[in-house]
Write a protein that holds these residues in place. Structure first.
Motif, mmCIF file in Angstrom:
data_model
loop_
_atom_site.group_PDB
_atom_site.id
_atom_site.type_symbol
_atom_site.label_atom_id
_atom_site.label_comp_id
_atom_site.label_asym_id
_atom_site.label_seq_id
_atom_site.Cartn_x
_atom_site.Cartn_y
_atom_site.Cartn_z
ATOM 1 N N ALA A 115 2.643 7.514 -4.524
ATOM 2 C CA ALA A 115 2.240 7.841 -5.778
ATOM 3 C C ALA A 115 1.040 8.842 -5.742
ATOM 4 O O ALA A 115 0.919 9.815 -6.434
ATOM 5 C CB ALA A 115 1.963 6.627 -6.479
ATOM 6 N N ASN A 163 9.036 4.758 1.373
ATOM 7 C CA ASN A 163 8.123 4.430 0.292
ATOM 8 C C ASN A 163 8.598 4.970 -0.840
ATOM 9 O O ASN A 163 7.790 5.579 -1.846
ATOM 10 C CB ASN A 163 6.750 5.230 0.506
ATOM 11 N N TYR A 193 2.545 3.987 -14.216
ATOM 12 C CA TYR A 193 4.164 4.324 -13.730
ATOM 13 C C TYR A 193 4.550 3.515 -12.306
ATOM 14 O O TYR A 193 5.762 3.502 -12.123
ATOM 15 C CB TYR A 193 4.448 5.886 -13.473
ATOM 16 N N VAL A 194 3.486 3.141 -11.540
ATOM 17 C CA VAL A 194 3.937 2.379 -10.256
ATOM 18 C C VAL A 194 3.436 1.205 -9.878
ATOM 19 O O VAL A 194 4.331 0.285 -10.110
ATOM 20 C CB VAL A 194 3.595 3.341 -9.117
ATOM 21 N N ARG A 207 7.333 -7.018 -11.954
ATOM 22 C CA ARG A 207 8.371 -7.643 -11.150
ATOM 23 C C ARG A 207 7.964 -8.766 -10.087
ATOM 24 O O ARG A 207 8.895 -9.674 -10.188
ATOM 25 C CB ARG A 207 9.201 -6.510 -10.315
ATOM 26 N N PRO A 244 4.477 -1.587 -13.385
ATOM 27 C CA PRO A 244 5.833 -1.924 -13.164
ATOM 28 C C PRO A 244 6.362 -2.794 -11.716
ATOM 29 O O PRO A 244 6.852 -3.749 -11.925
ATOM 30 C CB PRO A 244 6.776 -0.598 -13.183
ATOM 31 N N VAL A 245 5.716 -2.368 -10.871
ATOM 32 C CA VAL A 245 6.055 -3.103 -9.657
ATOM 33 C C VAL A 245 5.358 -4.784 -9.661
ATOM 34 O O VAL A 245 5.823 -5.636 -9.440
ATOM 35 C CB VAL A 245 5.676 -2.383 -8.271
ATOM 36 N N ARG A 249 -0.843 6.320 -11.682
ATOM 37 C CA ARG A 249 -0.464 5.394 -10.650
ATOM 38 C C ARG A 249 -0.370 4.167 -11.068
ATOM 39 O O ARG A 249 0.522 3.395 -10.641
ATOM 40 C CB ARG A 249 -1.458 5.643 -9.471
ATOM 41 N N ALA A 296 16.354 -8.013 -8.004
ATOM 42 C CA ALA A 296 17.415 -7.139 -7.411
ATOM 43 C C ALA A 296 16.851 -5.663 -7.001
ATOM 44 O O ALA A 296 17.146 -5.197 -6.020
ATOM 45 C CB ALA A 296 18.538 -6.949 -8.142
ATOM 46 N N ILE A 297 15.945 -5.260 -7.861
ATOM 47 C CA ILE A 297 15.447 -4.137 -7.845
ATOM 48 C C ILE A 297 14.204 -3.996 -6.983
ATOM 49 O O ILE A 297 14.056 -2.830 -6.440
ATOM 50 C CB ILE A 297 14.928 -3.776 -9.446
ATOM 51 N N TYR A 305 16.996 -0.321 -3.090
ATOM 52 C CA TYR A 305 17.621 -1.353 -2.284
ATOM 53 C C TYR A 305 19.069 -1.135 -2.029
ATOM 54 O O TYR A 305 19.842 -1.655 -1.203
ATOM 55 C CB TYR A 305 17.179 -2.646 -2.848
ATOM 56 N N PHE A 323 9.793 4.447 -4.986
ATOM 57 C CA PHE A 323 9.320 3.442 -5.973
ATOM 58 C C PHE A 323 10.599 2.427 -6.091
ATOM 59 O O PHE A 323 11.624 2.941 -6.329
ATOM 60 C CB PHE A 323 8.692 4.131 -7.002
ATOM 61 N N HIS A 350 11.249 0.165 -8.186
ATOM 62 C CA HIS A 350 11.812 -0.001 -9.397
ATOM 63 C C HIS A 350 12.180 1.422 -10.205
ATOM 64 O O HIS A 350 12.914 1.123 -11.345
ATOM 65 C CB HIS A 350 10.570 -0.520 -10.363
ATOM 66 N N LYS A 389 0.986 -1.186 -0.042
ATOM 67 C CA LYS A 389 -0.187 0.261 -0.068
ATOM 68 C C LYS A 389 0.851 1.278 -0.031
ATOM 69 O O LYS A 389 0.391 2.605 -0.466
ATOM 70 C CB LYS A 389 -0.852 -0.095 1.252
ATOM 71 N N GLN A 390 2.082 1.089 0.621
ATOM 72 C CA GLN A 390 2.906 2.287 1.022
ATOM 73 C C GLN A 390 3.302 2.836 -0.523
ATOM 74 O O GLN A 390 3.507 4.206 -1.008
ATOM 75 C CB GLN A 390 4.071 2.056 1.458
ATOM 76 N N TYR A 391 3.657 2.041 -1.513
ATOM 77 C CA TYR A 391 3.867 2.709 -2.756
ATOM 78 C C TYR A 391 2.900 3.186 -3.449
ATOM 79 O O TYR A 391 3.033 4.406 -4.052
ATOM 80 C CB TYR A 391 4.134 1.472 -3.947
#
Lengths: 222, 265
Positions: A126, B102, A139-140, A147, A143-144, A136, A220-221, B150, B104, B106, A120-122
């Motif tokens: 946003a 918080n 772009y957020v 991954r 993409p997340v 939101r 890794a991201i 990270y 982002f 990526h 929720k924090q991302y």
């Protein structure tokens, strides 16, 4: 079996056909995954929309696909649609439609879980910088989510690649169909089926390795 | 500092189900002012902060930013929520820094700062890059702009988050317990950045448990207790002359930091 004498020259003579068939199978899997991902994403958004008239039909679609054999879906679309005068699809296109619908149902579950697992924090960050709802997502959140769901997407691609063998049932010239044809013409049962198996195995394994590299790069991201 | 009220909250109410968390908060923040909210956990400070940029929706009362009602508007006597587009535009004028950073995950540090600049403020990539570089430099992280979250320490992530918020040139910056998730040795670097922003005249509303910092940086301190303002005033008044019983006992937990408060408890 003991009397069986291997003659691998049949493979050498038909290698072009087998490679073409393998490439067609890969192409079918990749295209179906791409279309299935679009269907799956729309379906996932419909499921989480909170609107019953969107989520209910999608739920029905997903459960229908999950609870019926893929081969049945392939027959239904290949033999069924022309009955309704929908006959502009050739057999390869018809198979792509079937496999995409099939992939879409599974991808919708992958994406639904992915959307639910976005911290929720991302989303709040946003919102806080003033991104509009669709921004939101674009772009957020997406993409997340991509991954997070990459390992499941990889698994689905490998499954879909193996499922392309079912296209043999409607004579799409992919690997299984081609192997059966060579087999019928040469009676070299073991050579042909062993080679086809090896080609599936090596290709699926290579896909797995490639995707694992991609996963590692993105993991890794996170 | 001017006398212009930048943020004006009147009788703000908020409930979660049956639990009334904010029971009528009246608060004014003037331009250039640093206002701190203190209080025990559950007193409503974070909820109030989140109401200011509509991460929570207040049920009653009014919050004005530059005289403009946040989130809701009276239309024909009825309270109506503004469209998401309008709410987003209002949020862009208010920066927020969170306890958990918080960032982002990526995006690199630089891209985290640039996202709002390009997508919300419509700046060109080149301009956004320059602004991001400037603010990352101001928080001491110019050479980390290509690092992903990270790859950064907690303190560095929080400084990027501050750069991301302040680069948008908000009218008001909200800080929600921004050092609570940090290791003690990383707290100072973040407080240092906040101090510099306050000195530069940034209007700030913050929730913090760093009492020495609050006392040092604030123009006005507000003590919240069970959803109400129990005492407010200049830092010296609040910390050295706590009239409210609950405030005295709250300050008493910060042993030895405040003369009369610790003696009183």
């Amino acid at each position: 079996m003991i009397d069986y004498h291997f003659d691998w020259s049949v493979i050498a003579r038909n290698s072009d056909k087998l490679i073409d068939a393998l490439i067609l199978g890969l192409w079918l899997a990749v295209v179906s995954l791409a279309i299935g991902s679009v269907i799956g994403l729309l379906a996932a958004y419909a499921r989480v929309s909170g609107k019953w008239w969107l989520s209910r039909p999608v739920w029905l679609y997903v459960e229908f696909i999950r609870c019926t054999p893929l081969l049945l879906l392939i027959f239904l679309i290949y033999f069924g649609l022309p009955e309704f005068d929908i006959s502009f699809l050739n057999k390869t296109q018809s198979f792509v439609v079937s496999l995409s619908l099939y992939a879409g149902a599974y991808m919708s579950e992958v994406f639904r879980a992915g959307l639910a697992s976005i911290p929720k924090q991302y989303v709040e960050a946003a919102k806080a910088i003033g991104l509009r709802p669709w921004q939101r997502q674009a772009y957020v959140i997406l993409p997340v989510m991509f991954r997070i769901t990459l390992p499941s997407i990889s698994n689905n691609l490998i499954s879909l690649f193996k499922d392309t063998s079912l296209a043999a049932a409607i004579a799409v010239p992919e690997l299984t169909f081609t192997a059966r044809q060579i087999n019928a013409n040469t009676f070299r049962v073991m050579e042909v089926w062993l080679t086809a198996s090896a080609l599936y195995l090596v290709t699926a394994y290579l896909i797995a390795i490639l995707l694992r590299l991609l996963e590692r790069r993105y993991a890794a991201i996170r | 500092m001017t006398d212009q009220p930048l943020l004006q909250a009147t009788a703000v109410h908020k409930s979660f189900g049956d639990v009334e968390v904010l029971k009528g908060i009246d608060l004014t923040v003037r331009q250039g002012q640093v206002v701190s909210l203190i209080g025990a956990s559950g007193s409503g400070k974070t909820t109030f902060l989140r109401c200011v940029n509509l991460l929570e929706e207040h049920d009653g009362g009014e919050i004005l930013l530059d005289g403009d009602p946040i989130g809701y508007r009276d239309i024909g006597g009825k309270r109506r929520r503004l469209s998401e587009a309008k709410v987003s535009a209002q949020r862009a004028r208010i920066g927020m820094v969170f306890q958990q950073f918080n960032l982002f995950p990526h995006l690199t540090a630089g891209d985290n700062v640039m996202l709002g600049l390009t997508k919300v403020l419509g700046k060109s990539k080149a301009e956004a890059r320059e602004i991001a570089g400037h603010w990352l430099g101001r928080v001491g992280l110019a050479e980390r702009r290509d690092h992903y979250p990270y790859q950064l320490s907690g303190g560095q992530q929080q400084r990027v988050a501050i750069a991301r918020a302040v680069a948008m040139q908000p009218r008001l910056l909200l800080f929600d317990e921004v050092t609570s998730a940090l290791d003690p040795e990383l707290v100072a670097e973040v407080l240092g950045v906040m101090h510099a922003l306050a000195d530069a005249g940034m209007t700030m509303l913050l929730v913090s448990h760093e009492m020495l910092f609050v006392r040092d940086v604030s123009h006005h301190v507000v003590f919240l207790d069970k959803g109400r303002i129990a005492q407010q005033g200049r830092p010296a008044d609040v910390f050295d002359n706590p009239e409210n019983e609950r405030l005295r006992s709250f300050l008493g937990r910060f042993h030895g930091l405040f003369g009369r408060a610790s003696a009183a408890s």
